[in-house]
Enzyme design. Structure first.
Site, mmCIF file in Angstrom:
data_model
loop_
_atom_site.group_PDB
_atom_site.id
_atom_site.type_symbol
_atom_site.label_atom_id
_atom_site.label_comp_id
_atom_site.label_asym_id
_atom_site.label_seq_id
_atom_site.Cartn_x
_atom_site.Cartn_y
_atom_site.Cartn_z
ATOM 1 C CB CYS A 38 -0.977 -0.047 1.288
ATOM 2 S SG CYS A 38 -1.911 1.443 1.552
ATOM 3 C CB SER A 40 -0.147 3.512 4.194
ATOM 4 O OG SER A 40 -1.406 4.205 3.884
ATOM 5 C CG HIS A 43 2.880 8.338 2.675
ATOM 6 N ND1 HIS A 43 3.355 9.284 2.035
ATOM 7 C CD2 HIS A 43 1.432 7.995 2.449
ATOM 8 C CE1 HIS A 43 2.043 9.814 1.475
ATOM 9 N NE2 HIS A 43 1.186 8.844 1.591
ATOM 10 C CG HIS A 60 -1.202 -1.125 6.406
ATOM 11 N ND1 HIS A 60 -0.153 -0.780 5.656
ATOM 12 C CD2 HIS A 60 -2.334 -0.623 5.750
ATOM 13 C CE1 HIS A 60 -0.456 0.011 4.739
ATOM 14 N NE2 HIS A 60 -1.858 0.327 4.625
ATOM 15 C CB CYS A 160 -5.442 -1.218 3.732
ATOM 16 S SG CYS A 160 -5.079 0.469 3.650
#
Ligand SMILES: [Zn+2]
Ligand SMILES: [Zn+2]
Length: 360
Positions: A38, A40, A43, A60, A160
């Protein structure tokens, strides 16, 4: 167990052997079968979110099979198939009691003990999960049981991206039938804002991206119009496509730079609803004219698609089984865990809707 660990920001993940503790009271050990990659996670690698302590096993968005349960676990047993939720809600706080576990005041990860060790060092689990590991020990509320006939590689994406995007349309915005929608960003989350809006009955769905390959995908997921923002002004085009009024709803699903956050407000009509889904890097200021909201427009942040995972994960899978929700089409590439850094390179190049990591 084997896992991909981030030791320092802006370095490759290290795939190595770790020691994992047995599940304690109320905890579940899951053998991971698949994990989505993902934005995220990216990031965190780039150091744009400082609230995740390192070193950590990233990931996640995972699904797997329950290997063992600790004392007091009532919702799953060994052999059950589960999707992991990255917001392990407490059940007791004001937000949980209001039916908003996605914004729980005291998610369980913040009080948990370290369960992973590598070379004598404590290793964290991203969002209390760390799905880039062949096993994970999680609180039982984070392990949502699902039917065994759902392939676990596509199921992982519900953990997610699918929930975040479809939930933003159906739960956060409450998109109404016959309305118009604009979606900025056609990656894994944006494509799900598009298919969530289509499921809710929106009839004009305008996809905005700077890459033509992403816009092709957007049309497969239900977009009725496409705007390449590298060639034309998306706000002007959206207003034109909606009879000069602007869209009923707009979604920002990029989370990188300020402009689309602002454009997602400017492109809506009077009383329009803008939902910010993209999680931006820390300190991303968005400057609006105070009058931009005067026509009773609103802007809402969406956290995890305003989802209640125990309810919404199984419902999304029912939609998949009924042929109404695309999951297989989201998986652009599959990688072995050892090749996790190649998966991030593909993500950075904008080549994929979603990559999925598989475990040996
Ligand atoms: Zn995610
Ligand atoms: Zn709570």
């Amino acid at each position: 167990m084997k896992a991909a660990v981030l030791y320092e920001t802006n370095t490759d993940l290290v795939v190595e052997e770790l020691d994992l503790s047995e599940p304690g009271n109320g905890e579940v050990m899951v053998r991971m079968e698949a994990s989505g990659v993902c934005h995220s996670d990216w990031h965190v690698i780039k150091g744009e979110w400082s609230h995740h302590p390192l070193p950590t096993v990233l990931g996640h968005e995972g699904a797997g099979i329950v290997e063992a349960v600790g004392p007091g676990v009532t919702n799953v047993r060994a052999g059950d198939h589960v999707i992991l939720s990255w917001r392990a809600s407490c059940g007791l706080c004001e937000m949980c009691q209001k039916g908003r576990p996605n914004v729980c005041d005291l998610p369980i990860e913040s009080t948990s003990e370290a369960r992973l060790r590598g070379k004598g060092t404590r290793i964290n689990q991203l969002s209390g999960l760390g799905t880039f590991g062949s096993y994970s020990v999680v609180p039982q509320v984070a392990a949502v049981p699902i039917d065994k006939d759902i392939p676990l590689d596509v199921a992982s994406l519900v953990g997610c991206g699918v929930t975040t995007g479809v939930g933003a349309a159906i739960n956060t915005a409450g998109v109404q039938p016959g309305t118009s929608v604009a979606v900025f960003g056609c990656g894994g989350v944006g494509l799900n804002c598009i298919q969530g809006s289509a499921l809710a009955g929106a009839t004009t769905i305008i996809a905005v991206d700077m890459l033509d390959n992403k816009l092709d995908l957007a049309e497969e997921f239900g977009a009725t119009h496409r705007v390449n923002a590298s060639r034309e002004d998306p706000v002007a085009r959206i207003v034109e496509l909606t009879g000069g009024k602007g869209a009923h709803y707009a979604f920002e699903a990029i989370g990188l730079v300020p402009e689309p956050f602002l454009q997602s407000i400017l492109c809506t009509r009077r009383r329009g609803v803008t939902v910010w889904v993209g999680h931006a890097p820390e300190r991303t200021p968005v400057t609006i004219d105070a009058r931009d909201l005067m026509q009773e427009k609103s802007v809402i942040g969406s956290m995890y698609g305003s989802a209640r995972p125990q309810i919404d994960f199984p419902r999304l899978l029912e939609l998949y089984k009924a042929g109404k929700l695309k999951l297989d089409e989201l998986v652009t590439r599959r990688f072995r865990l050892d090749d996790v850094n190649h998966a991030f390179a593909a993500l950075a190049r904008g080549e994929v809707a979603r990559s999925v990591l598989l475990f040996d």
